[in-house]
Design a protein around this motif. Structure first.
Motif, short mmCIF file in Angstrom:
data_model
loop_
_atom_site.label_atom_id
_atom_site.label_comp_id
_atom_site.label_asym_id
_atom_site.label_seq_id
_atom_site.Cartn_x
_atom_site.Cartn_y
_atom_site.Cartn_z
N ALA A 174 11.54 -4.23 73.90
CA ALA A 174 10.40 -4.04 74.80
C ALA A 174 9.28 -3.29 74.07
O ALA A 174 8.11 -3.68 74.14
N ALA A 175 9.66 -2.26 73.33
CA ALA A 175 8.67 -1.48 72.60
C ALA A 175 7.94 -2.34 71.56
O ALA A 175 6.74 -2.19 71.36
N MET A 176 8.69 -3.24 70.93
CA MET A 176 8.05 -4.09 69.90
C MET A 176 7.30 -5.26 70.54
O MET A 176 6.61 -6.01 69.85
N GLY A 177 7.47 -5.45 71.85
CA GLY A 177 6.77 -6.52 72.53
C GLY A 177 7.25 -7.91 72.15
O GLY A 177 6.47 -8.85 72.02
N LEU A 178 8.58 -8.05 71.96
CA LEU A 178 9.12 -9.36 71.61
C LEU A 178 9.06 -10.33 72.79
O LEU A 178 9.06 -9.91 73.94
N GLU A 179 9.06 -11.61 72.48
CA GLU A 179 9.24 -12.63 73.52
C GLU A 179 10.71 -12.64 73.97
O GLU A 179 11.60 -12.17 73.25
N ALA A 180 10.95 -13.23 75.12
CA ALA A 180 12.30 -13.16 75.72
C ALA A 180 13.40 -13.68 74.78
O ALA A 180 14.43 -13.03 74.61
N GLY A 181 13.17 -14.85 74.15
CA GLY A 181 14.22 -15.45 73.32
C GLY A 181 14.60 -14.55 72.16
O GLY A 181 15.78 -14.25 71.95
N ASN A 182 13.60 -14.12 71.40
CA ASN A 182 13.88 -13.25 70.26
C ASN A 182 14.52 -11.95 70.71
O ASN A 182 15.44 -11.44 70.07
N ALA A 183 14.06 -11.42 71.84
CA ALA A 183 14.64 -10.19 72.35
C ALA A 183 16.11 -10.39 72.68
O ALA A 183 16.97 -9.58 72.31
N ALA A 184 16.42 -11.49 73.34
CA ALA A 184 17.81 -11.75 73.72
C ALA A 184 18.69 -11.82 72.47
O ALA A 184 19.82 -11.32 72.46
N LEU A 185 18.18 -12.45 71.41
CA LEU A 185 18.99 -12.57 70.20
C LEU A 185 19.17 -11.23 69.50
O LEU A 185 20.27 -10.91 69.02
N LEU A 186 18.11 -10.44 69.44
CA LEU A 186 18.25 -9.12 68.81
C LEU A 186 19.26 -8.27 69.58
O LEU A 186 20.12 -7.60 68.99
N VAL A 187 19.17 -8.32 70.89
CA VAL A 187 20.11 -7.57 71.73
C VAL A 187 21.53 -8.06 71.50
O VAL A 187 22.47 -7.26 71.36
N THR A 188 21.71 -9.36 71.44
CA THR A 188 23.06 -9.92 71.21
C THR A 188 23.61 -9.45 69.87
O THR A 188 24.78 -9.09 69.77
N LEU A 189 22.77 -9.46 68.85
CA LEU A 189 23.23 -8.99 67.54
C LEU A 189 23.69 -7.54 67.60
O LEU A 189 24.76 -7.19 67.09
N ALA A 190 22.88 -6.71 68.23
CA ALA A 190 23.24 -5.30 68.33
C ALA A 190 24.55 -5.13 69.09
O ALA A 190 25.40 -4.30 68.74
N ALA A 191 24.74 -5.92 70.12
CA ALA A 191 25.92 -5.77 70.99
C ALA A 191 27.17 -6.39 70.39
O ALA A 191 28.28 -6.08 70.82
N SER A 192 27.01 -7.28 69.40
CA SER A 192 28.18 -7.97 68.86
C SER A 192 28.89 -7.11 67.82
O SER A 192 28.30 -6.21 67.25
N ALA A 193 30.16 -7.42 67.59
CA ALA A 193 30.94 -6.65 66.62
C ALA A 193 31.53 -7.61 65.59
O ALA A 193 31.98 -8.71 65.92
N SER A 194 31.56 -7.19 64.34
CA SER A 194 32.03 -8.03 63.24
C SER A 194 33.53 -8.25 63.29
O SER A 194 34.29 -7.39 63.74
N TYR A 195 33.99 -9.41 62.83
CA TYR A 195 35.44 -9.60 62.68
C TYR A 195 35.76 -10.39 61.41
O TYR A 195 36.87 -10.83 61.22
N ILE A 196 34.75 -10.61 60.56
CA ILE A 196 35.04 -11.28 59.28
C ILE A 196 34.76 -10.34 58.12
O ILE A 196 35.66 -9.91 57.42
N ALA A 197 33.49 -9.98 57.94
CA ALA A 197 33.13 -9.19 56.75
C ALA A 197 33.67 -7.76 56.83
O ALA A 197 34.21 -7.24 55.85
N VAL A 198 33.51 -7.11 57.98
CA VAL A 198 33.88 -5.69 58.04
C VAL A 198 35.40 -5.48 57.91
O VAL A 198 35.81 -4.60 57.15
N PRO A 199 36.25 -6.25 58.61
CA PRO A 199 37.68 -6.01 58.40
C PRO A 199 38.08 -6.11 56.93
O PRO A 199 38.86 -5.28 56.43
N ALA A 200 37.54 -7.11 56.23
CA ALA A 200 37.90 -7.26 54.81
C ALA A 200 37.47 -6.03 54.02
O ALA A 200 38.22 -5.50 53.19
#
Ligand SMILES: Nc1ncnc2c1ncn2[C@@H]1O[C@H](COP(=O)(O)O)[C@@H](O)[C@H]1O
Ligand SMILES: Nc1ncnc2c1ncn2[C@@H]1O[C@H](COP(=O)(O)O)[C@@H](O)[C@H]1O
Ligand SMILES: Nc1ncnc2c1ncn2[C@@H]1O[C@H](COP(=O)(O)O)[C@@H](O)[C@H]1O
Ligand code: NA
Ligand code: NA
Ligand code: NA
Lengths: 327, 103, 103, 103, 327, 327
Positions: free
Chosen positions: A259-285
């Motif tokens: 919201a602060a950066m003034g993103l459009e809805a789609g990009n915002a949703a993807l950035l939020v999803t990335l932040a909310a997701s957790a790794s299970y390939i690179a980090v465990p290794a």
């Protein structure tokens, strides 16, 4: 609100989610169904290659703008910072020892590319536009969290210093991790070859993409189910709850930033999803090398068995709805 | 057929750590080794199966290395430095080989 | 480096039966085992090759289990109950390990 | 459980040559063997990895064959004829088996 | 000339070449990226099956003519003769011992089907016509060079006579080599089932073909890079240079023959590419059995690490330009 | 009649049958051609997933009717009963010992999903309509025959009682067999997601389907050929003949039932094909556990080496012609 519930229900009945559930159910019922490992690895490579290439081709078409740099900076900041918060919360609310808490925290700072892909498909199904270069943000967020995770463990545990001499090569290994190389490499190839390249590759990487994703999610369901069954007992209620509220916390932070950066809805949703997701390939290794005392049964199961399905089924539509409201 | 007594070291270790171990073997005087993929197993850290791992983490391999007894102690010492903090087991047995130039 | 004498049991058995065997090992006091995929072979029942099997039937695996000698007899007895009617072989050998907590 | 002493022969050899070797074992009195795929390794001819080979050449397998000691010398002789000019190692060890009809 | 450079540059920026370069770079940087072997083998099988089938279907459509017999005869002659020339050049210019020189020579007489496939795609991108039956010429050129290679080694090295008793079965193994069987078998099935068969198979073997090829080239790049890294030192400058001028010599000979036979540009370019390409699947496997003393680190790396990329990046457009001038 | 012969000839020259023949010929000639096992397993999974999903989507479109329940009941009855007949015939006409006869009998009561798929494609090529829900009948027929087979062996051989304690888990394993889980699971997902789901998945599971099937049949040919070569001697003339007349007997019974139930030609042809087909995936695996004394070289070769090619080449067009006459 009604709309959100309708979209949520539609998402739960998409082939993607249903194939994941099929895998989960088969594993919990002790079916011998399995996707042979070399083929599963090939599917994963295919998804990286396709999402990277399409992102790059999209950039070739639509061009870059300053927003990308801002997004990459925000993503890297999240990846560095979220593990600190996650670690503090885990230490407060769960009985996990420090080294396990640090390892889990690293997973939540990094990202899950399949969650990102699922969010792409979800946005497309909702006809919400987004930029192809978001895939570069995903790539940039993979590694920083690992550094924070190791730092957290070291700060609290003198014992783990013994592994320090190997770290130079560890950081190189993380950055040259196969999936990051394919993602980033395909992104640049897509960018360089542009529309024409995409035309050449489309029957391979665009048309069958969703079907391959469904098959891959079947495998993810199987693995998540087996992980949950195998770690019965190891995972307490507090840690399971963490696997569901932590993504919501990360999402809230990212939403505010979007919201602060003034993103459009789609990009915002993807950035939020990335932040909310957790790794299970690179980090465990990376954790097996850097923090071998941390128990994979804990971190792999939380990330893949709890947070991944949570995001796939509920998180993605929720984050999208929130992003649409806020932006 | 003349047979020469040697030592066979078998190391069961995680695939992600295997490169570190073989790097160490490369630096010592060990003349060769062979890596075999495992399919699954169980230990104190629970059950694993190759088809059920989305990450390379957790996947074990066996590294078999046949060496001369004179080198055993030094080699085991170097192996131990790598596997010390890791999951994994190291087992040594007696074998006889038909050509001795490889060891 | 201090070495501890142990027993290494190697069981070559059909993959479809392997789960029954590991279930038995899980119930006994065995602390760990590792399963290795075979690629092909020959026995009294003929030749087989992994790439030539449309069903899991016929595909063999090797289960390697390192245990303390004190448990050998009981463990072999339980293994025998499973493999008795099946295709497969069980071989025991002496090994020495560098950490003894796993066995 | 009664155990019978036998010999375990382990041959690490290139996959392209393996058929020649098993053809020889088929012609001798050997009652069975099992082939295991290797994943990678190093020797005097350098490092190899299964995922980095476009041709079958270079890929090694391990052939495990348990036989009666009385047949050891003759069998090793025949194995040697095949492996003589090839890359590869042959190692023999002592094992005990629980059923003796297979060997 | 300007045109040639433009085409060359366009080729260098095609997804195919770029994916190869990505693999090469990843391997040289010691990334752990890899394509699981069973999947890579499946990709290779797919390419053989697809190129064979399409060639056969093309024959069913356009018919055969006497030119095919002439081309097969020429191809077999090249495959038998080129190793003799290559051996002589290697003995003159490089320090390789006889058995290595003979093994390398065999590779240059035989062909690389992926180079042939890349040339097909290149011609198609340039809208240059060619006949589907050329794939039969490729198949016919695979094996003869192996015989010459073995003969060269035996003539010079009494020691290798010991393996002679196995030769009966060796020649059978070469001719029944899996990739040749699929290529030839699919060619005949394509021929028998014709247009209708192609229609059935097209969504599998035509549409995604270029994408699969790009993925396969990524793997080839990885393997070539690892080979180059692993054989540092083993390969001298003279041998590396040989890997680049030998294809040019073979190409010149084939070009002269193509002109003499009065071929059209497309067929000429493909015949020249075949002559200039070096095997890295069938011949290495045969050499491990027939000439085990020859070092794979030498011949596999020259063929896959030097000549293959040379042909892919520079050779194919060059041979095509030359074929267009001469015919 | 002439028509039947024409259709038969056309079937023999379809890419599917020709690829099977290519594999068979390659194996008999001792070619080293092989499809890597993990990839072959992936192909098989793909075929199950695709046929299940398409069947379910078809049900979503056309709806269910009472006929399905009738068909499932008939299928289960066949699966239970056919092994009794097969066992009696084998004991009368062949020298097989009881335990082998019981194991073989179980295979002929169960079904081959690839034969079913080939029949689907054949009907489509002949423009004969059929219902998508037939795939549910196929799934229902997989397991019952295994119970009959075990019962036949136990009734005649006291020795095999020793394994009885394991049966609880055996039956669970059979029902949760990976291929059945994918088939049934994909069927329900196809049903739930309907037309829209099919649209999403079509470029993956519909378009390339026939090509994948052809590749899979190449592998089946290889395996059948190797089985036939390996079991030379083990299989007597009587057992080979059984592998060809038994499907005809089962087909006749199913044909009578289809006529009695008043099925349309397409559904009748598929029910008959299912009855006539013999299992080579689920039943062999179950037999290794339940009847380890039975020899796989016998039952696997009869089912895959004799009955499968018989049905593929001759059976399917024959059953279809018969179904068209009777209905
Ligand atoms: N006694 C044993 N014999 C054979 N393999 C073992 C044994 N103990 C552990 N392993 C292998 O080592 C892995 C890790 O062991 P652990 O650290 O005890 O969980 C297991 O999953 C097995 O694959
Ligand atoms: N003496 C042996 N040494 C090693 N492996 C064997 C031996 N005998 C049998 N096997 C393996 O066990 C499988 C079944 O043996 P059999 O029951 O004799 O047919 C064979 O296909 C081989 O993979
Ligand atoms: N001492 C050894 N112990 C175990 N495996 C070996 C040994 N020496 C060689 N090998 C294996 O045999 C292959 C060929 O060895 P070489 O002929 O020395 O290059 C290597 O790549 C290894 O896989
Ligand atoms: Na995150
Ligand atoms: Na050539
Ligand atoms: Na049947």
């Amino acid at each position: 609100m009604e709309n959100v519930i309708g979209v949520l229900a539609a998402n739960l009945l998409s082939p993607m989610v249903l194939f994941f559930v099929l895998g989960l159910a088969a594993a919990l019922a002790r079916s011998d169904l399995n996707i042979p490992e070399p083929f599963a690895k090939a599917l994963s490579l295919y998804l990286m290659l396709a999402i990277g290439f399409k992102g790059g081709a999209e950039v070739a078409r639509a061009g870059l703008d300053a927003e990308l740099l801002m997004l990459i900076a925000a993503g890297i900041a999240f990846s560095f910072a979220i593990p600190v918060l996650a670690f503090a919360l885990l230490r407060l609310t769960s009985p996990l020892p420090k080294v396990d808490a640090a390892a889990v925290a690293a997973h939540y700072g990094s990202i899950s590319i399949v969650t990102f892909i699922a969010a792409n498909e979800f946005l497309r199904s909702q006809a919400i536009l987004f930029d192809g270069y978001l895939v570069a943000v995903a790539a940039a967020m993979e590694a920083p969290a690992i550094l924070t995770g190791i730092w957290l463990a070291r700060r609290h545990d003198a014992g783990s210093d013994r592994g320090a001499r190997n770290n130079g090569s560890l950081f190189q290994e993380i950055l040259l991790n196969g999936s990051i190389v394919v993602l980033v490499g395909a992104f640049f190839i897509g960018w360089i070859t542009g529309e024409e390249g995409l035309l050449t590759m489309a029957p391979f990487i665009v048309d069958p993409f969703k079907g391959v994703l469904a098959l891959f999610l079947l495998d993810m369901g199987l693995i998540a189910g087996r992980g949950l069954r195998g770690s019965r007992g190891a995972l307490g209620l507090q840690t399971i709850l963490f696997g569901m509220y932590m993504p919501l916390i990360s999402a809230t932070i990212a939403l505010a930033a979007a919201a602060a950066m003034g993103l459009e809805a789609g990009n915002a949703a993807l950035l939020v999803t990335l932040a909310a997701s957790a790794s299970y390939i690179a980090v465990p290794a990376a954790m097996r090398i850097a923090l071998p005392e941390a128990r994979p049964a804990i971190y792999a199961t939380m990330s893949l068995g709890v947070t991944f399905p949570f995001n796939l089924a509920i998180g993605i539509p929720l984050y999208t709805a929130a992003a649409e409201m806020v932006t | 057929m003349e047979l020469h007594p040697k030592k066979r070291i078998e190391i069961i270790i995680e695939r992600v750590v295997a490169r570190r171990l073989t790097d160490v073997l490369d630096r010592t005087g060990v003349l060769g080794y062979t890596v075999f993929p495992a399919q699954g197993g169980r230990g104190q850290d629970g059950v694993w199966d190759r088809n059920g791992l989305v990450s390379a983490a957790g996947h074990m391999v066996a590294i078999v290395c046949i060496i001369d007894a004179s080198r055993l102690d030094e080699t085991l010492g170097q192996i131990y430095e790598v596997v010390e903090r890791q999951i994994g087991i190291v087992a040594v047995s007696d074998v006889e080989v038909i050509r001795s130039e490889h060891f």
